[in-house]
Design an enzyme around this catalytic site. Structure first.
Site, mmCIF file in Angstrom:
data_model
loop_
_atom_site.group_PDB
_atom_site.id
_atom_site.type_symbol
_atom_site.label_atom_id
_atom_site.label_comp_id
_atom_site.label_asym_id
_atom_site.label_seq_id
_atom_site.Cartn_x
_atom_site.Cartn_y
_atom_site.Cartn_z
ATOM 1 N N ASP A 134 0.937 -1.082 -0.118
ATOM 2 C CA ASP A 134 -0.277 -0.045 0.118
ATOM 3 C C ASP A 134 0.917 1.126 -0.028
ATOM 4 O OD1 ASP A 134 -2.123 -1.732 0.067
ATOM 5 O OD2 ASP A 134 -2.728 -1.164 2.130
ATOM 6 N N ALA A 135 2.020 1.163 0.724
ATOM 7 C CA ALA A 135 2.717 2.394 0.929
ATOM 8 C C ALA A 135 3.491 2.830 -0.574
ATOM 9 C CB ALA A 135 3.775 2.127 1.950
ATOM 10 N N LEU A 181 -35.099 -10.760 -8.035
ATOM 11 C CA LEU A 181 -34.993 -12.193 -8.233
ATOM 12 C C LEU A 181 -36.183 -12.824 -7.252
ATOM 13 C CD1 LEU A 181 -31.341 -12.699 -7.930
ATOM 14 C CD2 LEU A 181 -32.642 -13.095 -9.992
ATOM 15 N N GLU A 209 -23.347 -18.586 -8.521
ATOM 16 C CA GLU A 209 -22.367 -17.411 -7.879
ATOM 17 C C GLU A 209 -22.778 -17.053 -6.669
ATOM 18 O OE1 GLU A 209 -21.650 -14.032 -10.150
ATOM 19 O OE2 GLU A 209 -23.681 -14.231 -11.122
ATOM 20 N N LYS A 260 -24.429 -14.446 -3.683
ATOM 21 C CA LYS A 260 -25.495 -13.550 -3.665
ATOM 22 C C LYS A 260 -24.647 -12.357 -2.678
ATOM 23 C CE LYS A 260 -30.267 -12.450 -3.187
ATOM 24 N NZ LYS A 260 -30.073 -10.995 -2.902
ATOM 25 N N ASP A 269 -24.478 -9.187 -0.356
ATOM 26 C CA ASP A 269 -25.447 -8.383 0.201
ATOM 27 C C ASP A 269 -25.182 -6.773 0.394
ATOM 28 O OD1 ASP A 269 -27.697 -8.067 1.470
ATOM 29 O OD2 ASP A 269 -27.002 -8.992 3.518
ATOM 30 N N ARG A 306 -30.303 1.209 -7.991
ATOM 31 C CA ARG A 306 -31.339 0.704 -8.621
ATOM 32 C C ARG A 306 -32.833 1.385 -8.408
ATOM 33 N NH1 ARG A 306 -35.245 -3.087 -6.760
ATOM 34 N NH2 ARG A 306 -35.790 -4.538 -8.414
ATOM 35 N N GLU A 309 -22.893 -5.252 -7.565
ATOM 36 C CA GLU A 309 -23.330 -4.849 -6.171
ATOM 37 C C GLU A 309 -22.324 -3.964 -5.476
ATOM 38 O OE1 GLU A 309 -26.245 -6.137 -5.743
ATOM 39 O OE2 GLU A 309 -26.658 -6.428 -3.555
ATOM 40 N N TYR A 328 -21.561 -8.581 -12.148
ATOM 41 C CA TYR A 328 -22.199 -9.885 -12.650
ATOM 42 C C TYR A 328 -23.196 -9.854 -13.784
ATOM 43 C CZ TYR A 328 -25.371 -8.575 -9.012
ATOM 44 O OH TYR A 328 -26.148 -7.598 -8.119
ATOM 45 N N LYS A 360 -31.394 -18.842 -0.932
ATOM 46 C CA LYS A 360 -30.859 -18.098 0.023
ATOM 47 C C LYS A 360 -30.447 -19.005 1.391
ATOM 48 C CE LYS A 360 -32.905 -13.586 -0.226
ATOM 49 N NZ LYS A 360 -33.132 -12.580 0.557
ATOM 50 N N CYS A 376 -29.601 -12.555 45.182
ATOM 51 C CA CYS A 376 -29.478 -13.708 44.243
ATOM 52 C C CYS A 376 -30.785 -14.510 44.049
ATOM 53 C CB CYS A 376 -28.592 -14.797 44.690
ATOM 54 S SG CYS A 376 -28.266 -16.377 43.721
ATOM 55 N N CYS A 404 -30.535 -18.435 45.814
ATOM 56 C CA CYS A 404 -30.385 -18.385 46.987
ATOM 57 C C CYS A 404 -30.697 -17.343 48.073
ATOM 58 C CB CYS A 404 -28.977 -19.047 47.325
ATOM 59 S SG CYS A 404 -27.731 -17.505 47.151
ATOM 60 N N CYS A 461 -23.339 -13.023 43.270
ATOM 61 C CA CYS A 461 -23.866 -13.588 44.653
ATOM 62 C C CYS A 461 -22.632 -14.053 45.196
ATOM 63 C CB CYS A 461 -24.695 -14.765 44.149
ATOM 64 S SG CYS A 461 -25.250 -15.873 45.557
ATOM 65 N N CYS A 470 -24.806 -21.169 47.784
ATOM 66 C CA CYS A 470 -25.668 -20.849 46.679
ATOM 67 C C CYS A 470 -25.702 -22.145 45.937
ATOM 68 C CB CYS A 470 -25.170 -19.781 45.705
ATOM 69 S SG CYS A 470 -26.261 -19.627 44.402
HETATM 70 S S1 IVH Z 1 -28.410 -11.415 -11.007
HETATM 71 C C1 IVH Z 1 -32.823 -9.846 -11.973
HETATM 72 N N1 IVH Z 1 -26.532 -11.862 -9.402
HETATM 73 O O1 IVH Z 1 -29.781 -9.377 -5.491
HETATM 74 C C2 IVH Z 1 -31.716 -9.337 -11.348
HETATM 75 N N2 IVH Z 1 -27.936 -10.502 -8.319
HETATM 76 O O2 IVH Z 1 -32.612 -9.924 -4.736
HETATM 77 C C3 IVH Z 1 -30.578 -10.076 -11.610
HETATM 78 N N3 IVH Z 1 -27.409 -9.656 -6.143
HETATM 79 O O3 IVH Z 1 -31.210 -6.983 -7.443
HETATM 80 C C4 IVH Z 1 -29.599 -10.139 -10.535
HETATM 81 N N4 IVH Z 1 -25.706 -10.792 -5.769
HETATM 82 O O4 IVH Z 1 -28.904 -6.571 -6.424
HETATM 83 C C5 IVH Z 1 -27.453 -11.461 -9.341
HETATM 84 N N5 IVH Z 1 -24.442 -12.499 -8.077
HETATM 85 C C6 IVH Z 1 -25.501 -11.868 -8.389
HETATM 86 C C7 IVH Z 1 -26.081 -10.880 -7.247
HETATM 87 C C8 IVH Z 1 -27.177 -10.280 -7.211
HETATM 88 C C9 IVH Z 1 -26.395 -9.919 -5.354
HETATM 89 C C10 IVH Z 1 -28.608 -8.737 -5.891
HETATM 90 C C11 IVH Z 1 -29.095 -7.791 -6.938
HETATM 91 C C12 IVH Z 1 -30.559 -8.126 -7.196
HETATM 92 C C13 IVH Z 1 -30.701 -8.668 -6.102
HETATM 93 C C14 IVH Z 1 -32.008 -9.567 -6.087
#
Ligand code: IVH
Length: 671
Positions: A36-37, A86, A119, A121, A123, A142, A179, A231, A320, A414, A417, A432, A437
């Site tokens: 990094d430095a 989704l 792949e 998902k 968050d 979005r 994301e 993605y 999920k 307590c 006791c 206590c 006890c």
């Molecule tokens: S494909 C039609 N791939 O999950 C939407 N979404 O619950 C196609 N998300 O709105 C999304 N990881 O924001 C896709 N590997 C992934 C994802 C992903 C997170 C989110 C995305 C979407 C939401 C749906």
């Protein structure tokens, strides 16, 4: 343009390329080539050059990722192609249903195995990036899927987002979707800083990412280490889509976008379920939060054929995981009495699934915690389970209060006791202090018989409660006087189980000395200290007689421990109990080590995975040779025994100049 000017331009351009290359190695390849430095140094050089020649500053220079003048509000922007959502599958069965449904939608011949791309998902919050002729021109959240907010200035500050596509032939126009997230460690750091500055604390990395991206002042966004994974695709002009999503993501990676490391082409539902399970195990150790895996028909043509329903593509699904955090209600707060009399308030909650485990109780630690979080009986709360830790209350949903919630105060007496409860001035814990006890005693017995202490197989918490409640065990030594008739009289016991328990107790008559010392439950004496004490004093009697001076001679034993050891043995009741106990058990003295004391006086720390030795083997060998194992690196450490994937301890050792040795070197040392 003068000669020198074009040379300068050239120089700036090559510096930008160089910096972008390192950005790519760091964010996309996860394999930085410089520190990094070193990056900062290069970055500052470019900054300086640009400051001297402002007319040469390029919009896609990494120095321009600093944010601009604050906005008064975000502009709304309509997505060229809507951003959909989704459908979810929450169980294996729901996923298998999806697989069958999809086969129908695309008219797959009976028995055909569908090819999926699976792949992570992520968050975070979804984003649409627009590139024209390879340059990032705009970015939007979005929103409701149709209309989002223009966050271009903010997105430009995120180093994981390429400002220019790494390709000679960029599409005329392309929308890349993904994301925006915060790594967990960055989220924690941010919250620490927020707290220090008396600013809002974010409930989770997702909220922190959203809060950081949706800043009208992009300089604030620039100060937050946001990341992204990509993605998806929206509108595209001058671009020929490959046949599959997996190929498309490979292209994204080439172009400079971070894509998820865990992704796989899966042939059929079973392969997807395997992936889902594998990722489920890896989930705890990922540096960012995911809430599932996304499963997509790999072929774009098949996606198209599957079509859409209610604003979701039918060829994709979010598979999920149960959340590691869940909402529930505090039905009651009870007080638990520990082995040392410590009173711990525990929230009794409406049972709820947290990350796959049904949770009924969550710890509230102590009164200060209750007050700080303002937790009340009747509150709706968010509880979280991290690793194997006892669930905790992370948030009180105060806006759901109806006014009849009740505050809670740890009682002055307590709950078991009824003796007086004492809270020392500098302690967070109330205790206590009664010696009689029954709750404390039960915990003492449980500690005594547990695996790391006397290891009485089959003597679980419930049976201990039964034995004490029935008046059969009033002191530790009573365990050894239990008869067949005593045990079989207890609920749930039959002939076989009674013999089994009595045999297990008999087997615990000759424990190694350290197990007995540990089992006594002397405050602050853990397993390691117990081993040291056993090694030094060789018998319980000698330990009981040890003076302060004797005790301080033992490596790693400080004042606090001395006080609690001496307090324990000077108590008359303890003396009686020990005498009775020693009439029943004969601890085995630690054997004098026959190994050469080649590590006498040396302190070693072990880190990473060693090629052939397990941690416990290495520890035993070090101790056998007179060395001591410590859990953290300090100036006192003589050697860091490091294996593969050594982490922060290795950094610390290097920083402090502690000698780092391999397993092989270690073997050489002890010979
Ligand atoms: S494909 C039609 N791939 O999950 C939407 N979404 O619950 C196609 N998300 O709105 C999304 N990881 O924001 C896709 N590997 C992934 C994802 C992903 C997170 C989110 C995305 C979407 C939401 C749906």
């Amino acid at each position: 343009m003068s000669e020198s000017k074009s040379a300068l331009k050239e120089k700036i351009s090559s510096m930008i390329t160089e910096l972008e290359k390192h950005n790519y190695q760091y964010y996309v390849m996860d394999d930085p080539l410089i520190t990094d430095a070193e990056y900062d140094l290069l970055f500052r050089k470019l900054q300086k050059l640009e400051a001297e020649h402002p007319e040469l500053i390029r919009a896609d220079s990494p120095t321009q990722r600093v944010g601009g003048a604050p906005l008064s509000q975000f502009q709304k922007t309509k997505h060229t192609v809507p951003m959909l959502s989704l459908a979810n599958a929450l169980t294996e069965e729901e996923f298998t249903d999806f697989d069958k449904r999809v086969a129908k939608f695309i008219d797959a011949p009976a028995g055909k195995t569908l090819e999926y791309f699976a792949e992570l998902k992520f968050d975070g919050l979804s984003i649409n990036l627009v590139y024209e002729n390879g340059k990032l021109v705009s970015a939007a959240t979005r929103g409701d899927g149709e209309i989002g907010e223009d966050v271009t200035l903010n997105i430009r500050t995120i180093r994981a987002v390429p400002l220019t596509l790494r390709t000679k032939n960029p599409p005329k126009r392309i929308e890349i979707r993904g994301e925006i997230i915060l790594y967990i460690k960055d989220f924690e750091k941010l919250n620490r800083e927020q707290k220090k500055n008396d600013e809002k604390i974010f409930a989770n990395p997702r909220n922190a990412a959203a809060g950081s991206l949706r800043q009208l002042d992009s300089k604030i966004t620039a100060s937050r280490p946001l990341r992204g994974f990509f993605y998806g695709i929206g509108d595209a002009q001058g671009y020929t889509l490959p046949k599959t999503i997996s190929e498309y993501e490979d292209t994204l990676k080439e172009w400079g976008f971070p894509v998820g490391k865990l992704r796989r082409i899966c042939k059929g539902a079973k392969a997807v379920i395997d992936f889902y399970e594998e990722v489920g195990h890896a989930r705890e150790s990922l540096p960012y939060e995911i809430d599932g895996v996304v499963v997509k028909l790999n072929s774009f043509a098949e996606q198209e054929r599957a079509g859409f329903v209610a604003r979701s593509p039918r060829g994709m699904i979010a598979f999920k995981y149960p959340p590691k955090k869940s909402e529930t209600l505090i039905e009651d707060i009870q007080v638990q009495v520990g082995r040392t009399g410590a009173l711990t308030p525990v929230a009794i909650v409406t049972p709820v699934n947290v990350g796959g485990v049904i949770v009924k109780r969550a710890t509230l630690h102590n009164q200060d915690e209750i007050d700080r979080k303002d937790v009340r009986i009747g509150d709706h709360v968010v509880i979280q389970r991290a690793g194997d830790v006892i669930p905790e209350i992370v948030e009180v949903l105060k806006d759901r209060r109806r006014g009849d919630e009740r505050r809670f105060q740890i009682p002055n007496h307590c709950p078991v006791c009824n003796s007086k409860v004492v809270r020392e001035e500098d302690e967070a814990v109330s205790r206590c202090v009664s010696k009689n006890c029954v709750a404390q005693f039960k915990e003492k017995v449980k500690h005594f018989v547990q695996k790391d202490a006397l290891n009485v197989d089959g003597l679980g918490d419930k049976i201990v409660d039964q034995l004490v409640d029935a008046g059969l065990v009033k002191k530790l030594a009573d365990l050894y006087d239990l008869t067949y008739d005593d045990v079989i009289s207890l609920e749930g016991f039959a002939d076989k189980s009674t013999h089994k328990l009595l045999n297990a107790i008999e087997g615990a008559c000759t424990p190694e000395l350290y197990r007995l010392i540990y089992g006594l439950g002397i405050r602050h004496v853990g397993e390691t200290t117990a081993k040291l004490l056993a090694q030094k004093f060789k018998s319980l009697k000698a330990l009981a007689r040890a003076t302060e001076e004797d005790l301080l001679q033992v490596d790693g034993i400080g004042k606090e421990l001395v006080i609690s050891i001496q307090e324990y043995f000077s108590d008359e009741e303890h003396q009686d109990a020990l005498a009775q106990l020693l009439a029943k058990v004969s601890p085995i003295e630690p054997k004098a080590s026959t190994a050469k004391q080649t590590l006498a006086g040396k302190v070693l720390v072990i880190t990473g995975t060693l090629p052939s030795l397990s941690r416990s083997d290495a520890t035993r060998m070090i101790e056998d040779h007179g060395g001591k194992v410590s859990s953290s690196v300090s100036k006192k450490t003589d050697y860091l025994l490091a294996g593969e994937e050594a982490g922060s301890k290795l950094d610390k050792a290097k920083e402090l100049g502690v000698r780092v040795i391999t397993e092989q070197e270690f073997q050489g040392l002890i010979k």
